[in-house]
Design a protein around this motif. Structure first.
Motif, PDB file in Angstrom:
ATOM      1  N   GLU A   1      76.025 -11.326  23.551  1.00  0.00           N
ATOM      2  CA  GLU A   1      74.911 -10.530  23.049  1.00  0.00           C
ATOM      3  C   GLU A   1      74.684 -10.770  21.558  1.00  0.00           C
ATOM      4  O   GLU A   1      73.532 -10.852  21.102  1.00  0.00           O
ATOM      5  CB  GLU A   1      75.176  -9.049  23.302  1.00  0.00           C
ATOM      6  CG  GLU A   1      75.157  -8.644  24.768  1.00  0.00           C
ATOM      7  CD  GLU A   1      76.495  -8.882  25.467  1.00  0.00           C
ATOM      8  OE1 GLU A   1      77.387  -9.530  24.856  1.00  0.00           O
ATOM      9  OE2 GLU A   1      76.631  -8.432  26.613  1.00  0.00           O
TER      10      GLU A   1
ATOM     11  N   GLU B   1      73.039 -14.183  21.044  1.00  0.00           N
ATOM     12  CA  GLU B   1      71.624 -14.157  21.420  1.00  0.00           C
ATOM     13  C   GLU B   1      70.786 -13.444  20.359  1.00  0.00           C
ATOM     14  O   GLU B   1      69.688 -13.900  20.012  1.00  0.00           O
ATOM     15  CB  GLU B   1      71.456 -13.453  22.765  1.00  0.00           C
ATOM     16  CG  GLU B   1      70.005 -13.318  23.241  1.00  0.00           C
ATOM     17  CD  GLU B   1      69.279 -14.650  23.347  1.00  0.00           C
ATOM     18  OE1 GLU B   1      68.035 -14.659  23.173  1.00  0.00           O
ATOM     19  OE2 GLU B   1      69.939 -15.689  23.583  1.00  0.00           O
ATOM     20  N   ARG B   2      71.300 -12.353  19.819  1.00  0.00           N
ATOM     21  CA  ARG B   2      70.544 -11.628  18.787  1.00  0.00           C
ATOM     22  C   ARG B   2      70.439 -12.463  17.515  1.00  0.00           C
ATOM     23  O   ARG B   2      69.387 -12.461  16.845  1.00  0.00           O
ATOM     24  CB  ARG B   2      71.208 -10.280  18.486  1.00  0.00           C
ATOM     25  CG  ARG B   2      70.397  -9.408  17.517  1.00  0.00           C
ATOM     26  CD  ARG B   2      68.977  -9.201  18.009  1.00  0.00           C
ATOM     27  NE  ARG B   2      68.158  -8.460  17.059  1.00  0.00           N
ATOM     28  CZ  ARG B   2      66.840  -8.509  17.021  1.00  0.00           C
ATOM     29  NH1 ARG B   2      66.167  -9.269  17.892  1.00  0.00           N
ATOM     30  NH2 ARG B   2      66.173  -7.803  16.130  1.00  0.00           N
TER      31      ARG B   2
ATOM     32  N   ASP C   1      69.723  -4.016  11.394  1.00  0.00           N
ATOM     33  CA  ASP C   1      68.780  -4.734  12.252  1.00  0.00           C
ATOM     34  C   ASP C   1      67.710  -3.806  12.812  1.00  0.00           C
ATOM     35  O   ASP C   1      66.499  -4.013  12.590  1.00  0.00           O
ATOM     36  CB  ASP C   1      69.574  -5.385  13.390  1.00  0.00           C
ATOM     37  CG  ASP C   1      68.702  -6.199  14.338  1.00  0.00           C
ATOM     38  OD1 ASP C   1      67.504  -6.402  14.056  1.00  0.00           O
ATOM     39  OD2 ASP C   1      69.236  -6.655  15.369  1.00  0.00           O
TER      40      ASP C   1
ATOM     41  N   ARG D   1      64.937 -17.205  14.865  1.00  0.00           N
ATOM     42  CA  ARG D   1      63.570 -17.592  15.261  1.00  0.00           C
ATOM     43  C   ARG D   1      62.538 -16.750  14.522  1.00  0.00           C
ATOM     44  O   ARG D   1      61.521 -17.273  14.046  1.00  0.00           O
ATOM     45  CB  ARG D   1      63.397 -17.446  16.775  1.00  0.00           C
ATOM     46  CG  ARG D   1      64.077 -18.533  17.599  1.00  0.00           C
ATOM     47  CD  ARG D   1      63.558 -18.541  19.019  1.00  0.00           C
ATOM     48  NE  ARG D   1      63.871 -17.299  19.724  1.00  0.00           N
ATOM     49  CZ  ARG D   1      64.962 -17.111  20.455  1.00  0.00           C
ATOM     50  NH1 ARG D   1      65.873 -18.082  20.555  1.00  0.00           N
ATOM     51  NH2 ARG D   1      65.166 -15.963  21.079  1.00  0.00           N
ATOM     52  N   GLU D   2      62.769 -15.458  14.441  1.00  0.00           N
ATOM     53  CA  GLU D   2      61.828 -14.580  13.753  1.00  0.00           C
ATOM     54  C   GLU D   2      61.717 -14.940  12.280  1.00  0.00           C
ATOM     55  O   GLU D   2      60.622 -14.886  11.694  1.00  0.00           O
ATOM     56  CB  GLU D   2      62.271 -13.116  13.911  1.00  0.00           C
ATOM     57  CG  GLU D   2      62.166 -12.597  15.341  1.00  0.00           C
ATOM     58  CD  GLU D   2      62.821 -11.237  15.513  1.00  0.00           C
ATOM     59  OE1 GLU D   2      63.255 -10.656  14.489  1.00  0.00           O
ATOM     60  OE2 GLU D   2      62.892 -10.758  16.659  1.00  0.00           O
TER      61      GLU D   2
ATOM     62  N   ARG E   1      70.278 -15.711  17.426  1.00  0.00           N
ATOM     63  CA  ARG E   1      69.228 -16.715  17.708  1.00  0.00           C
ATOM     64  C   ARG E   1      67.841 -16.093  17.567  1.00  0.00           C
ATOM     65  O   ARG E   1      66.916 -16.711  17.011  1.00  0.00           O
ATOM     66  CB  ARG E   1      69.424 -17.293  19.104  1.00  0.00           C
ATOM     67  CG  ARG E   1      70.564 -18.317  19.204  1.00  0.00           C
ATOM     68  CD  ARG E   1      70.514 -19.069  20.515  1.00  0.00           C
ATOM     69  NE  ARG E   1      70.927 -18.223  21.624  1.00  0.00           N
ATOM     70  CZ  ARG E   1      72.170 -18.135  22.080  1.00  0.00           C
ATOM     71  NH1 ARG E   1      73.150 -18.834  21.500  1.00  0.00           N
ATOM     72  NH2 ARG E   1      72.469 -17.362  23.100  1.00  0.00           N
ATOM     73  N   GLN E   2      67.672 -14.874  18.070  1.00  0.00           N
ATOM     74  CA  GLN E   2      66.366 -14.215  17.974  1.00  0.00           C
ATOM     75  C   GLN E   2      65.985 -13.966  16.519  1.00  0.00           C
ATOM     76  O   GLN E   2      64.826 -14.211  16.124  1.00  0.00           O
ATOM     77  CB  GLN E   2      66.408 -12.887  18.738  1.00  0.00           C
ATOM     78  CG  GLN E   2      66.512 -13.033  20.249  1.00  0.00           C
ATOM     79  CD  GLN E   2      66.724 -11.696  20.927  1.00  0.00           C
ATOM     80  OE1 GLN E   2      66.883 -10.652  20.275  1.00  0.00           O
ATOM     81  NE2 GLN E   2      66.750 -11.706  22.254  1.00  0.00           N
ATOM     82  N   LEU E   3      66.935 -13.491  15.740  1.00  0.00           N
ATOM     83  CA  LEU E   3      66.645 -13.229  14.329  1.00  0.00           C
ATOM     84  C   LEU E   3      66.328 -14.514  13.579  1.00  0.00           C
ATOM     85  O   LEU E   3      65.457 -14.532  12.694  1.00  0.00           O
ATOM     86  CB  LEU E   3      67.831 -12.505  13.684  1.00  0.00           C
ATOM     87  CG  LEU E   3      68.033 -11.038  14.108  1.00  0.00           C
ATOM     88  CD1 LEU E   3      69.358 -10.510  13.584  1.00  0.00           C
ATOM     89  CD2 LEU E   3      66.882 -10.165  13.619  1.00  0.00           C
TER      90      LEU E   3
END
Length: 260
Positions: free
Chosen positions: A244, A247-248, A213, A254-255, A250-252
Motif C-alpha cells: 500500500e 502504491e501511494r 498526505d 505521478r501527481e 507511485r500515485q504521489l
C-alpha cells in the motif's frame, strides 16, 4: 506472531513478578525455567516448560497465564486466546488473568470483546498500579477502533501517571484520537512527539505520512515519511502495508509530475 519489544518486556515483567515468590520445587521451578527461557528468546523451550508446569498444577492460575502467553509467543494465537479466556473465567478477581485476556483479544483484533476484561483489570489494579498506563492505553485503542467516546477519557486518565509523557504509544494514540476530532495540527504534534520517543517506528512514521498526505495536503513531506516507514518495515522484515505504501508513493509521484 512475534511480540513487539514493548509488549514482550511488559509481559515478562508481569510474569517475572508472579513467579518471584515461587519456591524451587516442581512445578514452580519448571515455571521459573519457562519464564527464563522466554526472557532469553527461546520461546519453543518456554512453551514446553510452561505446559509442563500448568499440567502439573492445573488449578494454578499464574501457570495457566504463563502457558497462554507462551502459546502466543510461539505463533499459536487461537490456542493462546482459549487458554487465557479460561484463566480469566476461572479467576474473575485476578488482575493478571483479566489483563492478559484483554491483551490477547486486543492483539487478535477483537476490540469490542477486549474492553470488558480490560475494565476488570483496571478495577483490580491494587498492587499493579505501575501497569495501569498500559491498561489505559489498550482500553483507549479498543474504544477508538469501536468509535467509542470513552477512548478520550482513558487517554486523559493517563495524565495522572508519571510515565504518561515517556510512552510513545500514548502520544500515538492521542494523535489518532485528535485526527478523529479533526484537530490535524495537534495530531501531527502528538505523532512527532511519539516519533521522538521511538525513532524509526514504522507505524508512527506512516501515521505522520498519512496526516501530511490526506489532511494537511503536504505531499512532499508525506512522501518523506512514507519512504522512511517503508524502509523501516523492510529492515524489520515486516511486510505490513508495504504494498500500500509503495502504491501511494507511485500515485504521489505521478501527481507531482502532472503539476510540473
Amino acid at each position: 506472531m512475534r511480540l513487539l519489544p514493548r509488549q514482550l518486556a511488559l509481559a515478562l515483567a508481569l510474569l517475572g513478578g508472579l513467579l518471584a515468590g515461587c519456591s524451587r520445587t516442581h512445578p514452580e521451578q519448571t515455571a521459573r525455567e519457562a519464564e527464563t527461557a522466554m526472557a532469553a528468546g527461546d520461546f519453543a523451550k518456554g512453551v514446553t516448560l510452561a505446559r509442563q508446569a500448568f499440567q502439573a498444577a492445573p488449578r494454578n492460575i499464574d501457570f495457566g497465564i504463563l502457558y497462554g502467553y507462551a502459546l502466543l509467543a510461539n505463533d499459536r494465537p487461537r490456542e493462546a486466546k482459549t487458554q487465557l479466556a479460561q484463566m480469566a473465567a476461572a479467576a474473575p478477581d485476578h488482575f493478571l488473568a483479566q489483563y492478559f485476556h484483554g491483551w490477547i483479544l486486543w492483539r487478535l483484533g477483537d476490540y469490542g470483546d477486549a474492553i470488558g476484561p480490560l475494565k476488570n483489570a483496571l478495577h483490580l489494579k491494587s498492587g499493579y498500579e505501575e501497569y495501569v498506563p498500559d491498561v489505559l492505553v489498550l482500553l483507549a485503542r479498543c474504544c477508538m477502533k469501536q468509535n467509542l467516546p470513552d477512548g478520550a477519557r482513558y487517554l486523559q486518565a493517563l495524565r495522572a501517571h508519571r510515565s504518561f509523557g515517556r510512552e510513545p504509544e500514548t502520544h500515538n494514540c492521542l494523535g489518532l484520537l485528535l485526527v478523529g476530532q479533526g484537530q490535524y495540527d495537534q495530531a501531527r504534534l502528538r505523532f512527532e512527539e511519539a516519533l521522538r520517543l521511538d525513532p524509526g517506528n514504522p507505524v508512527i512514521l506512516q501515521n505522520l505520512a498519512v496526516i501530511h498526505d490526506i489532511y494537511l495536503k503536504d505531499p512532499r513531506q508525506a512522501m518523506t515519511y512514507y519512504r522512511e516507514s517503508l524502509a523501516r518495515r523492510i529492515e524489520r522484515r515486516d511486510p505490513t502495508n508495504q504494498a500500500e505504501i509503495r502504491e501511494r508513493l507511485r500515485q504521489l509521484a505521478r501527481e507531482r509530475r502532472l503539476r510540473q
